[in-house]
Enzyme design. Sequence first.
Site, PDB file in Angstrom:
ATOM      1  N   PRO A 130       0.800  -1.228   0.000  1.00 17.08           N
ATOM      2  CA  PRO A 130       0.000   0.000   0.000  1.00 17.08           C
ATOM      3  C   PRO A 130       0.833   1.279   0.000  1.00 17.08           C
ATOM      4  O   PRO A 130       0.458   2.266  -0.615  1.00 17.08           O
ATOM      5  CB  PRO A 130      -0.820  -0.133   1.294  1.00 17.08           C
ATOM      6  N   TYR A 235      18.587  -5.917  -5.601  1.00 18.40           N
ATOM      7  CA  TYR A 235      19.376  -5.889  -6.837  1.00 18.40           C
ATOM      8  C   TYR A 235      18.889  -6.964  -7.808  1.00 18.40           C
ATOM      9  O   TYR A 235      18.938  -6.769  -9.033  1.00 18.40           O
ATOM     10  CB  TYR A 235      20.859  -6.058  -6.499  1.00 18.40           C
ATOM     11  N   GLU A 244      11.212  -6.462 -17.979  1.00 19.05           N
ATOM     12  CA  GLU A 244       9.800  -6.255 -17.637  1.00 19.05           C
ATOM     13  C   GLU A 244       9.224  -5.078 -18.417  1.00 19.05           C
ATOM     14  O   GLU A 244       8.088  -5.133 -18.909  1.00 19.05           O
ATOM     15  CB  GLU A 244       9.656  -6.003 -16.137  1.00 19.05           C
ATOM     16  N   ARG A 245      10.000  -4.029 -18.552  1.00 19.10           N
ATOM     17  CA  ARG A 245       9.523  -2.854 -19.288  1.00 19.10           C
ATOM     18  C   ARG A 245       9.476  -3.111 -20.788  1.00 19.10           C
ATOM     19  O   ARG A 245       8.602  -2.592 -21.485  1.00 19.10           O
ATOM     20  CB  ARG A 245      10.389  -1.646 -18.934  1.00 19.10           C
ATOM     21  N   GLU A 369       5.901   8.704 -15.516  1.00 19.84           N
ATOM     22  CA  GLU A 369       6.699   9.719 -14.831  1.00 19.84           C
ATOM     23  C   GLU A 369       8.033   9.136 -14.357  1.00 19.84           C
ATOM     24  O   GLU A 369       9.083   9.778 -14.481  1.00 19.84           O
ATOM     25  CB  GLU A 369       5.916  10.290 -13.644  1.00 19.84           C
TER      26      GLU A 369
END
Length: 389
Positions: A130, A235, A244-245, A369
């Site tokens: 959260p 790390y 992942e991106r 961002e």
Amino acid sequence: MSAMRNFTEDQIMFRDAYRKFLASEIAPHMEDWREAGIVDRSAFKKAGDLGFLMIWPDEKYGGMGDTDFRYEQIIIEETARAGCKQFYNTLHSRLVGPYFQRFGTEEQRQRFLPKCVSGETILAIAMTEPGAGSDLAGMRTSAEDKGDHFLLNGSKTYISNGINADVVIVAAKLAGADKKHAMVLLIVERGMEGFERGRNLKKMGMPAQDTAELFFKDVKVPKANVLGEPGKGFYYLMEGLAEERLISAVGCAANARKAFDITREYVMQRQLFGQPLSDQQNTQFRMAEMDTEIELAQVYIDHCVTEHNQGRLTSNMGAKAKMVASEVEWKMLDLGVQLHGGAGFMDEYPISRMFSDARINRILAGSSEVMRLIIGRDVFSQKYQSLFD
């Protein structure tokens, strides 16, 4: 198109076979799974039985032993093309599974990978809390070394595959460590005492993709279930972020092209002032811009895939690919809804669902961002080098 993008003959055949699998085994059930709020576990088993779930593991674990990322690229693209993104099999196959290969022991690989390849075991990874999303240093879940086991306490939220998962790789702060980035990755299995799942969270989009809260109260995780070296978990997580991106970028570009195709077909049929909407100059100009932007994004993503296969994909490259692809996807989906007019606001039209389903893509795997922050730091670093240097 596949030949122009340097896919091999075997990969083109793989694409055709996977496309047929989606059409027969996954797409017909998507509406039911959306209503149920979860993809049926049988989907993973069917994909595993046909060799479509995890490509990269060695044959001794049941995989093909082919680490070429273009196979996963095909899976991501075709899943988007078929309107089945909520199957989200890539989370299991390429986002979580490789942790066993990179950081696991041989015993762990033998124990977990075969059932992951077959689809009997479904994987998830739990990082987000959260109060800790992109900033993992804010993580509060902790693991205390008790000699023969770690004692895990804390909670995670927004965990994809959170309900279906049989095995969850959990990131936790190493209790007693004096460094804020000292973390450990623990393999938590279904049925461990103290491991509980919360509700299947209601979301703006992607309703068939189960997303849950996870709770850990004095969970005893044996040392045999520790991934890598305790204290280095942060790390290890960072090491997988570039891929992942890239995975996210591949999906966004494929989804943008799907939205373009749907919109193109609609405006060619929709009549406005006695002629097809596609005859209007504004429609032609806007669609021309999007066709160009999607193709340019695709070219860069394909370049990144090639670099990744050669071990040269950097964090900066992954961030650029993810930022550009997710922004282009959103731009195309917004235009698609606009050109559909009132129909674009109706749930029965694919463009409407795609719009709400895709909103998460500028947030997950690092928000736009954060991507700009990563790229900006590189721009102003000492290592920056212009293409003209």
